[in-house]
Write an enzyme that holds these catalytic residues in place. Structure first.
Site, short mmCIF file in Angstrom:
data_model
loop_
_atom_site.label_atom_id
_atom_site.label_comp_id
_atom_site.label_asym_id
_atom_site.label_seq_id
_atom_site.Cartn_x
_atom_site.Cartn_y
_atom_site.Cartn_z
N ARG A 58 0.03 -3.96 -1.59
CA ARG A 58 -0.83 -4.62 -0.44
C ARG A 58 -2.03 -5.52 -1.28
NH1 ARG A 58 0.44 0.26 2.05
NH2 ARG A 58 -1.33 1.38 0.69
N GLU A 95 -1.59 12.54 -9.43
CA GLU A 95 -1.96 13.87 -9.05
C GLU A 95 -0.96 14.75 -9.60
OE1 GLU A 95 -2.47 14.49 -5.22
OE2 GLU A 95 -3.07 16.63 -5.39
P1 AMP Z 1 -6.14 5.52 -6.07
O1 AMP Z 1 -5.45 5.13 -7.07
O2 AMP Z 1 -6.24 6.95 -5.70
O3 AMP Z 1 -7.43 4.64 -5.91
O4 AMP Z 1 -5.18 4.94 -4.80
C1 AMP Z 1 -5.12 3.45 -4.45
C2 AMP Z 1 -4.07 2.77 -4.17
O5 AMP Z 1 -3.29 3.75 -3.22
C3 AMP Z 1 -4.16 1.49 -3.37
O6 AMP Z 1 -3.01 0.88 -3.90
C4 AMP Z 1 -4.01 1.95 -1.98
O7 AMP Z 1 -3.35 1.10 -1.09
C5 AMP Z 1 -3.44 3.18 -1.91
N1 AMP Z 1 -3.98 4.23 -0.97
C6 AMP Z 1 -4.68 5.40 -1.69
N2 AMP Z 1 -5.18 6.14 -0.51
C7 AMP Z 1 -5.00 5.54 0.57
C8 AMP Z 1 -5.43 5.61 1.88
N3 AMP Z 1 -6.30 6.72 2.10
N4 AMP Z 1 -5.14 4.59 2.85
C9 AMP Z 1 -4.45 3.49 2.43
N5 AMP Z 1 -4.23 3.30 1.27
C10 AMP Z 1 -4.17 4.34 0.32
#
Ligand code: AMP
Length: 171
Positions: A58, A95
């Protein structure tokens, strides 16, 4: 205009307890999407990037039109095995298990200023890894930008460059 009104919030997706912020509805609403790109442009221009890099998948949807608007190049950070030619790789912990992201080795000019773009910051693992990957190419990550930052997860603490988001939302 409140951009968040055009984001669909889906409880318990893709698993119980996760509140998913779905930007499909934002992309399908031209005035709201234009406003999103315009607000991001204001933030990104401050850092005078030579190039924007989007994080699969995205992040591509956000970074590509933003780069076009700003008249700078756009590059892709992809999951392992998707990019042809010589690539730089960075492995990071999830995780459960780990993941690898890649970037084409000759895409980023050493010493250039890069702004990283994704749709959403949660734990910061993805963005933090992308910063490390771009630094391997000897470019400078001058900032990272998202539309949405989830609150209370400490995501921005994992990122060693300025971070900005348009919206702060509950996790
Ligand atoms: P993180 O690595 O945990 O910061 O997760 C970020 C990535 O995961 C981004 O590329 C987001 O598109 C996706 N993502 C994680 N959590 C969500 C959420 N609650 N809603 C939408 N996309 C998420």
């Amino acid at each position: 205009m409140n951009i968040l009104d055009s984001v669909r919030v889906v409880p318990d997706f893709p698993k119980p307890g996760i509140q998913f912020y779905d930007i499909a509805t934002l992309l399908s609403d031209p005035p709201a999407w234009r406003e999103t790109i315009s607000q991001l442009r204001e933030k990104a221009e401050f850092y005078k990037p030579d190039m924007l890099m989007g994080i699969e998948s995205r992040g591509f949807l956000v970074a590509a039109p933003l780069a076009m608007e700003m008249g700078v190049g756009f590059g892709m950070i992809r999951k392992k095995g998707k990019l042809p030619g010589k690539v730089l790789s960075y492995e990071y912990d999830l995780e459960y298990g780990s993941d690898v992201i890649e970037l084409q080795a000759d895409l980023v000019a050493p010493g250039s200023n890069i702004v990283l773009v994704d749709d959403l910051l949660a734990t910061g693992g993805t963005m933090g890894a992308a910063v490390n990957l771009v630094e391997q190419a000897e470019a400078k990550v001058v900032a990272s930008l998202c539309i949405i930052e989830l609150e209370g997860l400490g995501g921005r603490d994992k990122i060693s460059c300025p971070f900005e988001a348009l919206l702060q939302c509950p996790a």
